[in-house]
Motif scaffolding. Structure first.
Motif, PDB file in Angstrom:
ATOM      1  N   GLU A  84       0.831  -1.204   0.000  1.00  7.42           N
ATOM      2  CA  GLU A  84       0.000   0.000   0.000  1.00  7.42           C
ATOM      3  C   GLU A  84       0.870   1.259   0.000  1.00  7.42           C
ATOM      4  N   GLY A  85       2.188   1.088   0.079  1.00  8.93           N
ATOM      5  CA  GLY A  85       3.100   2.221   0.154  1.00  8.93           C
ATOM      6  C   GLY A  85       3.393   2.832  -1.208  1.00  8.93           C
ATOM      7  N   THR A  86       4.160   3.901  -1.179  1.00  7.37           N
ATOM      8  CA  THR A  86       4.587   4.588  -2.391  1.00  7.37           C
ATOM      9  C   THR A  86       6.028   4.195  -2.678  1.00  7.37           C
ATOM     10  N   PHE A  87       6.292   3.857  -3.928  1.00  2.59           N
ATOM     11  CA  PHE A  87       7.612   3.388  -4.322  1.00  2.59           C
ATOM     12  C   PHE A  87       8.164   4.209  -5.482  1.00  2.59           C
ATOM     13  N   THR A  88       9.461   4.066  -5.680  1.00  2.00           N
ATOM     14  CA  THR A  88      10.166   4.644  -6.806  1.00  2.00           C
ATOM     15  C   THR A  88      10.873   3.490  -7.493  1.00  2.00           C
ATOM     16  N   VAL A  89      10.952   3.514  -8.807  1.00  2.84           N
ATOM     17  CA  VAL A  89      11.703   2.482  -9.527  1.00  2.84           C
ATOM     18  C   VAL A  89      13.100   3.026  -9.782  1.00  2.84           C
ATOM     19  N   LEU A  90      14.084   2.248  -9.378  1.00  2.00           N
ATOM     20  CA  LEU A  90      15.475   2.629  -9.570  1.00  2.00           C
ATOM     21  C   LEU A  90      16.122   1.721 -10.601  1.00  2.00           C
ATOM     22  N   VAL A  91      17.196   2.219 -11.212  1.00  2.00           N
ATOM     23  CA  VAL A  91      17.976   1.427 -12.162  1.00  2.00           C
ATOM     24  C   VAL A  91      19.452   1.708 -11.890  1.00  2.00           C
ATOM     25  N   GLY A 138      21.808  -1.866 -15.642  1.00  2.00           N
ATOM     26  CA  GLY A 138      20.479  -1.977 -16.225  1.00  2.00           C
ATOM     27  C   GLY A 138      19.534  -2.827 -15.397  1.00  2.00           C
ATOM     28  N   GLN A 139      19.855  -3.022 -14.121  1.00  4.15           N
ATOM     29  CA  GLN A 139      18.999  -3.789 -13.226  1.00  4.15           C
ATOM     30  C   GLN A 139      18.059  -2.834 -12.494  1.00  4.15           C
ATOM     31  N   TYR A 140      16.826  -3.265 -12.295  1.00  2.00           N
ATOM     32  CA  TYR A 140      15.800  -2.424 -11.690  1.00  2.00           C
ATOM     33  C   TYR A 140      15.505  -2.859 -10.261  1.00  2.00           C
ATOM     34  N   SER A 141      15.016  -1.912  -9.469  1.00  4.56           N
ATOM     35  CA  SER A 141      14.632  -2.178  -8.092  1.00  4.56           C
ATOM     36  C   SER A 141      13.476  -1.266  -7.709  1.00  4.56           C
ATOM     37  N   MET A 142      12.526  -1.827  -6.959  1.00  5.10           N
ATOM     38  CA  MET A 142      11.471  -0.996  -6.368  1.00  5.10           C
ATOM     39  C   MET A 142      11.982  -0.538  -5.021  1.00  5.10           C
ATOM     40  N   TRP A 143      11.911   0.754  -4.783  1.00  5.83           N
ATOM     41  CA  TRP A 143      12.489   1.331  -3.582  1.00  5.83           C
ATOM     42  C   TRP A 143      11.439   2.180  -2.892  1.00  5.83           C
ATOM     43  N   PRO A 144      11.248   2.011  -1.592  1.00  5.95           N
ATOM     44  CA  PRO A 144      10.281   2.869  -0.891  1.00  5.95           C
ATOM     45  C   PRO A 144      10.614   4.346  -1.109  1.00  5.95           C
ATOM     46  N   ALA A 145       9.634   5.125  -1.505  1.00  4.66           N
ATOM     47  CA  ALA A 145       9.849   6.529  -1.840  1.00  4.66           C
ATOM     48  C   ALA A 145      10.354   7.341  -0.650  1.00  4.66           C
ATOM     49  N   ALA A 146      10.059   6.910   0.564  1.00  4.88           N
ATOM     50  CA  ALA A 146      10.464   7.647   1.755  1.00  4.88           C
ATOM     51  C   ALA A 146      11.933   7.431   2.115  1.00  4.88           C
ATOM     52  N   ILE A 147      12.611   6.517   1.438  1.00  3.04           N
ATOM     53  CA  ILE A 147      14.010   6.205   1.734  1.00  3.04           C
ATOM     54  C   ILE A 147      14.881   6.789   0.623  1.00  3.04           C
ATOM     55  N   VAL A 200      17.570   7.472  -2.198  1.00  2.35           N
ATOM     56  CA  VAL A 200      18.104   6.628  -3.272  1.00  2.35           C
ATOM     57  C   VAL A 200      19.557   6.287  -2.935  1.00  2.35           C
ATOM     58  N   PRO A 201      19.903   4.989  -2.940  1.00  2.00           N
ATOM     59  CA  PRO A 201      21.277   4.613  -2.599  1.00  2.00           C
ATOM     60  C   PRO A 201      22.261   4.967  -3.714  1.00  2.00           C
ATOM     61  N   ALA A 202      23.513   5.101  -3.342  1.00  2.00           N
ATOM     62  CA  ALA A 202      24.570   5.397  -4.309  1.00  2.00           C
ATOM     63  C   ALA A 202      24.602   4.316  -5.381  1.00  2.00           C
ATOM     64  N   GLY A 203      24.836   4.731  -6.614  1.00  2.00           N
ATOM     65  CA  GLY A 203      24.921   3.788  -7.721  1.00  2.00           C
ATOM     66  C   GLY A 203      23.597   3.506  -8.405  1.00  2.00           C
ATOM     67  N   TRP A 204      22.530   4.110  -7.931  1.00  2.00           N
ATOM     68  CA  TRP A 204      21.199   3.917  -8.497  1.00  2.00           C
ATOM     69  C   TRP A 204      20.628   5.263  -8.926  1.00  2.00           C
ATOM     70  N   ASP A 205      19.825   5.242  -9.993  1.00  2.00           N
ATOM     71  CA  ASP A 205      19.141   6.436 -10.492  1.00  2.00           C
ATOM     72  C   ASP A 205      17.648   6.157 -10.568  1.00  2.00           C
ATOM     73  N   ALA A 258      14.324   5.738 -12.274  1.00  2.00           N
ATOM     74  CA  ALA A 258      13.842   5.413 -13.618  1.00  2.00           C
ATOM     75  C   ALA A 258      12.362   5.754 -13.756  1.00  2.00           C
ATOM     76  N   HIS A 259      11.641   5.719 -12.643  1.00  2.00           N
ATOM     77  CA  HIS A 259      10.202   6.014 -12.625  1.00  2.00           C
ATOM     78  C   HIS A 259       9.910   6.686 -11.288  1.00  2.00           C
ATOM     79  N   PRO A 260       9.273   7.850 -11.295  1.00  2.00           N
ATOM     80  CA  PRO A 260       9.051   8.595 -10.049  1.00  2.00           C
ATOM     81  C   PRO A 260       8.083   7.895  -9.111  1.00  2.00           C
ATOM     82  N   SER A 261       7.948   8.452  -7.934  1.00  2.00           N
ATOM     83  CA  SER A 261       7.081   7.891  -6.889  1.00  2.00           C
ATOM     84  C   SER A 261       5.704   7.557  -7.439  1.00  2.00           C
ATOM     85  N   ASP A 262       5.263   6.346  -7.102  1.00  2.00           N
ATOM     86  CA  ASP A 262       3.992   5.858  -7.626  1.00  2.00           C
ATOM     87  C   ASP A 262       3.521   4.713  -6.735  1.00  2.00           C
TER      88      ASP A 262
END
Length: 73
Positions: free
Chosen positions: A10-17, A21-30, A32-37, A39-43
């Motif tokens: 039910e939370g809000t996430f951001t997609v990182l890459v 070229g590997q993707y990760s769903m990341w909680p928007a409240a945390i 972004v870790p180093a080495g990741w950008d 790819a898709h804004p909070s959703d």
């Protein structure tokens, strides 16, 4: 008590890459870790899953894909 934010469907996430070229769903409240950008804004959780399914067809790291391409050449 708060649960694991990575498990909160039910939370809000951001997609990182990353550079591979590997993707990760990341909680928007945390942060972004180093080495990741981003790819898709909070959703929503579902929207982020759909984005990853649409954009990440080959799960191999980019360096492996390139190495395999050079082996065939």
């Amino acid at each position: 008590m708060m649960g694991n934010p990575f498990d909160d469907t039910e939370g809000t996430f951001t997609v990182l890459v990353n550079d591979e070229g590997q993707y990760s769903m990341w909680p928007a409240a945390i942060d972004v870790p180093a080495g990741w950008d981003v790819a898709h804004p909070s959703d929503t959780h579902q929207a982020c899953l759909e984005y990853i399914e649409e954009h990440w067809a080959d799960m191999r790291p980019r360096s492996l894909v390139e190495a395999m391409r050079h082996e065939r050449a």
